[in-house]
Design a protein around this motif. Structure first.
Motif, PDB file in Angstrom:
ATOM      1  N   HIS A 164       8.053  -1.698 -26.627  1.00 47.86           N
ATOM      2  CA  HIS A 164       7.556  -0.345 -26.364  1.00 47.86           C
ATOM      3  C   HIS A 164       6.191  -0.165 -27.011  1.00 47.86           C
ATOM      4  CE1 HIS A 164       9.294  -0.123 -30.385  1.00 47.86           C
ATOM      5  NE2 HIS A 164       8.405   0.803 -30.607  1.00 47.86           N
ATOM      6  N   HIS A 165       5.587   0.980 -26.770  1.00 47.84           N
ATOM      7  CA  HIS A 165       4.288   1.280 -27.364  1.00 47.84           C
ATOM      8  C   HIS A 165       4.296   2.654 -28.003  1.00 47.84           C
ATOM      9  CE1 HIS A 165       2.595  -2.362 -25.846  1.00 47.84           C
ATOM     10  NE2 HIS A 165       3.118  -2.102 -24.665  1.00 47.84           N
ATOM     11  N   HIS A 166       3.184   2.999 -28.665  1.00 50.70           N
ATOM     12  CA  HIS A 166       3.152   4.237 -29.437  1.00 50.70           C
ATOM     13  C   HIS A 166       2.028   5.177 -29.048  1.00 50.70           C
ATOM     14  CE1 HIS A 166       5.012   1.365 -32.481  1.00 50.70           C
ATOM     15  NE2 HIS A 166       5.977   2.163 -32.095  1.00 50.70           N
ATOM     16  N   LEU A 167       2.346   6.459 -29.097  1.00 49.21           N
ATOM     17  CA  LEU A 167       1.343   7.511 -29.058  1.00 49.21           C
ATOM     18  C   LEU A 167       1.290   8.038 -30.485  1.00 49.21           C
ATOM     19  CD1 LEU A 167       2.746   9.284 -25.909  1.00 49.21           C
ATOM     20  CD2 LEU A 167       0.468   8.300 -26.019  1.00 49.21           C
ATOM     21  N   ASN A 168       0.117   7.923 -31.061  1.00 49.97           N
ATOM     22  CA  ASN A 168      -0.067   8.139 -32.474  1.00 49.97           C
ATOM     23  C   ASN A 168      -0.795   9.450 -32.729  1.00 49.97           C
ATOM     24  OD1 ASN A 168      -0.193   7.037 -35.118  1.00 49.97           O
ATOM     25  ND2 ASN A 168      -0.351   5.020 -34.100  1.00 49.97           N
ATOM     26  N   CYS A 169      -0.177  10.457 -33.332  1.00 55.50           N
ATOM     27  CA  CYS A 169      -0.888  11.709 -33.607  1.00 55.50           C
ATOM     28  C   CYS A 169      -1.703  11.569 -34.883  1.00 55.50           C
ATOM     29  CB  CYS A 169       0.052  12.904 -33.713  1.00 55.50           C
ATOM     30  SG  CYS A 169      -0.867  14.430 -34.031  1.00 55.50           S
ATOM     31  N   THR A 170      -3.016  11.716 -34.769  1.00 53.28           N
ATOM     32  CA  THR A 170      -3.901  11.499 -35.910  1.00 53.28           C
ATOM     33  C   THR A 170      -3.889  12.691 -36.866  1.00 53.28           C
ATOM     34  OG1 THR A 170      -5.716  12.307 -34.538  1.00 53.28           O
ATOM     35  CG2 THR A 170      -5.463   9.929 -34.719  1.00 53.28           C
ATOM     36  N   GLN A 171      -3.255  13.782 -36.443  1.00 54.83           N
ATOM     37  CA  GLN A 171      -3.247  14.956 -37.317  1.00 54.83           C
ATOM     38  C   GLN A 171      -1.972  15.067 -38.157  1.00 54.83           C
ATOM     39  OE1 GLN A 171      -5.516  18.206 -35.963  1.00 54.83           O
ATOM     40  NE2 GLN A 171      -3.981  19.680 -36.622  1.00 54.83           N
ATOM     41  N   CYS A 172      -0.826  15.028 -37.509  1.00 57.79           N
ATOM     42  CA  CYS A 172       0.420  15.215 -38.269  1.00 57.79           C
ATOM     43  C   CYS A 172       1.132  13.896 -38.554  1.00 57.79           C
ATOM     44  CB  CYS A 172       1.354  16.168 -37.544  1.00 57.79           C
ATOM     45  SG  CYS A 172       2.057  15.493 -36.022  1.00 57.79           S
ATOM     46  N   GLY A 173       0.658  12.813 -37.968  1.00 56.49           N
ATOM     47  CA  GLY A 173       1.251  11.515 -38.258  1.00 56.49           C
ATOM     48  C   GLY A 173       2.481  11.194 -37.437  1.00 56.49           C
ATOM     49  N   LYS A 174       2.795  12.051 -36.487  1.00 54.96           N
ATOM     50  CA  LYS A 174       3.960  11.788 -35.646  1.00 54.96           C
ATOM     51  C   LYS A 174       3.669  10.594 -34.736  1.00 54.96           C
ATOM     52  CE  LYS A 174       5.734  15.393 -33.559  1.00 54.96           C
ATOM     53  NZ  LYS A 174       5.782  16.412 -32.531  1.00 54.96           N
ATOM     54  N   ILE A 175       4.685   9.762 -34.528  1.00 56.83           N
ATOM     55  CA  ILE A 175       4.530   8.631 -33.619  1.00 56.83           C
ATOM     56  C   ILE A 175       5.569   8.747 -32.520  1.00 56.83           C
ATOM     57  CG2 ILE A 175       4.719   6.127 -33.376  1.00 56.83           C
ATOM     58  CD1 ILE A 175       3.671   5.816 -36.156  1.00 56.83           C
ATOM     59  N   LEU A 176       5.114   8.841 -31.295  1.00 58.56           N
ATOM     60  CA  LEU A 176       6.014   8.884 -30.153  1.00 58.56           C
ATOM     61  C   LEU A 176       6.033   7.508 -29.505  1.00 58.56           C
ATOM     62  CD1 LEU A 176       4.628  12.212 -28.676  1.00 58.56           C
ATOM     63  CD2 LEU A 176       6.803  11.951 -29.867  1.00 58.56           C
ATOM     64  N   SER A 177       7.211   7.076 -29.102  1.00 53.57           N
ATOM     65  CA  SER A 177       7.318   5.776 -28.447  1.00 53.57           C
ATOM     66  C   SER A 177       7.408   5.961 -26.940  1.00 53.57           C
ATOM     67  CB  SER A 177       8.570   5.049 -28.919  1.00 53.57           C
ATOM     68  OG  SER A 177       8.467   4.804 -30.296  1.00 53.57           O
ATOM     69  N   PHE A 178       6.844   5.027 -26.207  1.00 49.45           N
ATOM     70  CA  PHE A 178       7.009   5.067 -24.763  1.00 49.45           C
ATOM     71  C   PHE A 178       7.141   3.662 -24.216  1.00 49.45           C
ATOM     72  CE2 PHE A 178       2.468   4.556 -25.279  1.00 49.45           C
ATOM     73  CZ  PHE A 178       2.090   3.731 -24.231  1.00 49.45           C
ATOM     74  N   PHE A 223      -6.073 -17.639 -21.382  1.00 42.64           N
ATOM     75  CA  PHE A 223      -5.440 -17.323 -22.651  1.00 42.64           C
ATOM     76  C   PHE A 223      -3.934 -17.368 -22.480  1.00 42.64           C
ATOM     77  CE2 PHE A 223      -4.313 -14.607 -26.235  1.00 42.64           C
ATOM     78  CZ  PHE A 223      -5.221 -15.016 -27.194  1.00 42.64           C
ATOM     79  N   HIS A 224      -3.266 -18.113 -23.357  1.00 42.58           N
ATOM     80  CA  HIS A 224      -1.806 -18.148 -23.280  1.00 42.58           C
ATOM     81  C   HIS A 224      -1.232 -17.048 -24.161  1.00 42.58           C
ATOM     82  CE1 HIS A 224       2.131 -19.816 -22.515  1.00 42.58           C
ATOM     83  NE2 HIS A 224       2.387 -19.592 -23.788  1.00 42.58           N
ATOM     84  N   LEU A 225      -0.639 -16.062 -23.516  1.00 36.08           N
ATOM     85  CA  LEU A 225      -0.208 -14.852 -24.196  1.00 36.08           C
ATOM     86  C   LEU A 225       1.132 -15.030 -24.899  1.00 36.08           C
ATOM     87  CD1 LEU A 225      -1.779 -12.210 -24.152  1.00 36.08           C
ATOM     88  CD2 LEU A 225      -0.171 -11.355 -22.454  1.00 36.08           C
ATOM     89  N   SER A 226       1.217 -14.551 -26.142  1.00 32.45           N
ATOM     90  CA  SER A 226       2.506 -14.584 -26.833  1.00 32.45           C
ATOM     91  C   SER A 226       3.038 -13.179 -27.088  1.00 32.45           C
ATOM     92  CB  SER A 226       2.377 -15.338 -28.147  1.00 32.45           C
ATOM     93  OG  SER A 226       1.380 -14.756 -28.939  1.00 32.45           O
ATOM     94  N   GLY A 227       2.209 -12.171 -26.852  1.00 31.13           N
ATOM     95  CA  GLY A 227       2.663 -10.797 -27.047  1.00 31.13           C
ATOM     96  C   GLY A 227       1.494  -9.846 -26.978  1.00 31.13           C
ATOM     97  N   HIS A 228       1.770  -8.567 -27.057  1.00 30.61           N
ATOM     98  CA  HIS A 228       0.673  -7.599 -27.109  1.00 30.61           C
ATOM     99  C   HIS A 228       1.136  -6.322 -27.790  1.00 30.61           C
ATOM    100  CE1 HIS A 228       2.603  -6.074 -23.330  1.00 30.61           C
ATOM    101  NE2 HIS A 228       2.324  -4.929 -23.903  1.00 30.61           N
ATOM    102  N   THR A 229       0.185  -5.592 -28.339  1.00 33.21           N
ATOM    103  CA  THR A 229       0.480  -4.266 -28.883  1.00 33.21           C
ATOM    104  C   THR A 229      -0.487  -3.286 -28.239  1.00 33.21           C
ATOM    105  OG1 THR A 229      -1.024  -4.639 -30.720  1.00 33.21           O
ATOM    106  CG2 THR A 229       1.297  -5.069 -31.145  1.00 33.21           C
ATOM    107  N   LEU A 230      -0.082  -2.057 -28.191  1.00 31.38           N
ATOM    108  CA  LEU A 230      -0.926  -1.018 -27.616  1.00 31.38           C
ATOM    109  C   LEU A 230      -0.652   0.271 -28.385  1.00 31.38           C
ATOM    110  CD1 LEU A 230      -2.790  -0.056 -25.228  1.00 31.38           C
ATOM    111  CD2 LEU A 230      -0.689   0.516 -24.028  1.00 31.38           C
ATOM    112  N   GLU A 231      -1.675   0.794 -29.022  1.00 28.56           N
ATOM    113  CA  GLU A 231      -1.527   2.026 -29.790  1.00 28.56           C
ATOM    114  C   GLU A 231      -2.464   3.069 -29.204  1.00 28.56           C
ATOM    115  OE1 GLU A 231       0.598   2.236 -32.412  1.00 28.56           O
ATOM    116  OE2 GLU A 231       1.155   0.140 -32.157  1.00 28.56           O
ATOM    117  N   LEU A 232      -1.940   4.207 -28.842  1.00 31.54           N
ATOM    118  CA  LEU A 232      -2.777   5.280 -28.328  1.00 31.54           C
ATOM    119  C   LEU A 232      -2.933   6.347 -29.409  1.00 31.54           C
ATOM    120  CD1 LEU A 232      -1.241   5.660 -24.744  1.00 31.54           C
ATOM    121  CD2 LEU A 232      -3.018   4.118 -25.527  1.00 31.54           C
ATOM    122  N   GLN A 233      -4.157   6.756 -29.693  1.00 35.39           N
ATOM    123  CA  GLN A 233      -4.400   7.773 -30.712  1.00 35.39           C
ATOM    124  C   GLN A 233      -4.781   9.095 -30.073  1.00 35.39           C
ATOM    125  OE1 GLN A 233      -6.380   4.757 -31.323  1.00 35.39           O
ATOM    126  NE2 GLN A 233      -4.711   3.934 -32.559  1.00 35.39           N
ATOM    127  N   GLY A 234      -4.428  10.171 -30.714  1.00 44.26           N
ATOM    128  CA  GLY A 234      -4.808  11.487 -30.225  1.00 44.26           C
ATOM    129  C   GLY A 234      -4.023  12.567 -30.928  1.00 44.26           C
TER     130      GLY A 234
END
Ligand SMILES: [Zn+2]
Ligand SMILES: [Zn+2]
Length: 140
Positions: free
Chosen positions: A85-99, A118-129
């Motif tokens: 899964h990935h995260h929506l990261n609130c830069t103000q209150c620190g809440k992290i929502l997963s999607f 490129f041989h991929l072994s994984g990925h991360t994705l963090e959205l800030q706002g």
């Protein structure tokens, strides 16, 4: 999950102790936790130093990963122990929502890697706002 934890520890020469079990259980909900939250939750089982030591070991063994939030971080179980899964990261209150990413997204990532040989072994994705709550609150 429990079996996988035991196997991962065993394969690396470690056994399942009460403290390792407690930390794992505390993260099973899937919610990223701060070290402070973990310290408070696990206060009856282990002290702060053991929590940091156990988290460091789990990180090394790929059981947990850090979710960076500015210069701070939270920890959660890695993809091996929780659904990808990935995260929506609130830069103000620190809440992290997963999607979960939409179907097709993974393919775009794979194609991108392939295009760069490129041989991929994984990925991360963090959205800030700002989360919904913080958008309506005036900034302090
Ligand atoms: Zn993904
Ligand atoms: Zn917020």
């Amino acid at each position: 999950m429990q079996d996988k934890l035991i196997t991962t520890l065993k394969n690396n020469g470690y056994s399942l102790t009460k403290t390792r079990q407690a930390l794992f259980s505390a993260l099973l909900s899937g919610k990223p936790r701060t070290m402070r939250e973990l310290t408070l939750d696990l206060a009856s089982v282990m002290d702060r130093a053991s929590i940091y030591r156990t988290v460091a070991l789990f990180e090394e063994l790929g059981i947990v990963v850090r979710v960076q939030q500015g210069w701070k971080y939270k920890v959660e179980l890695s993809d091996k122990f929780s659904p990808h899964h990935h995260h929506l990261n609130c830069t103000q209150c620190g809440k992290i929502l997963s999607f979960n990413e939409p179907a097709g997204f993974e393919k775009i990532i794979n194609n991108l890697a392939e295009a760069h040989l490129f041989h991929l072994s994984g990925h991360t994705l963090e959205l800030q706002g700002l989360c919904h709550n913080c958008q309506t609150k005036p900034t302090a």
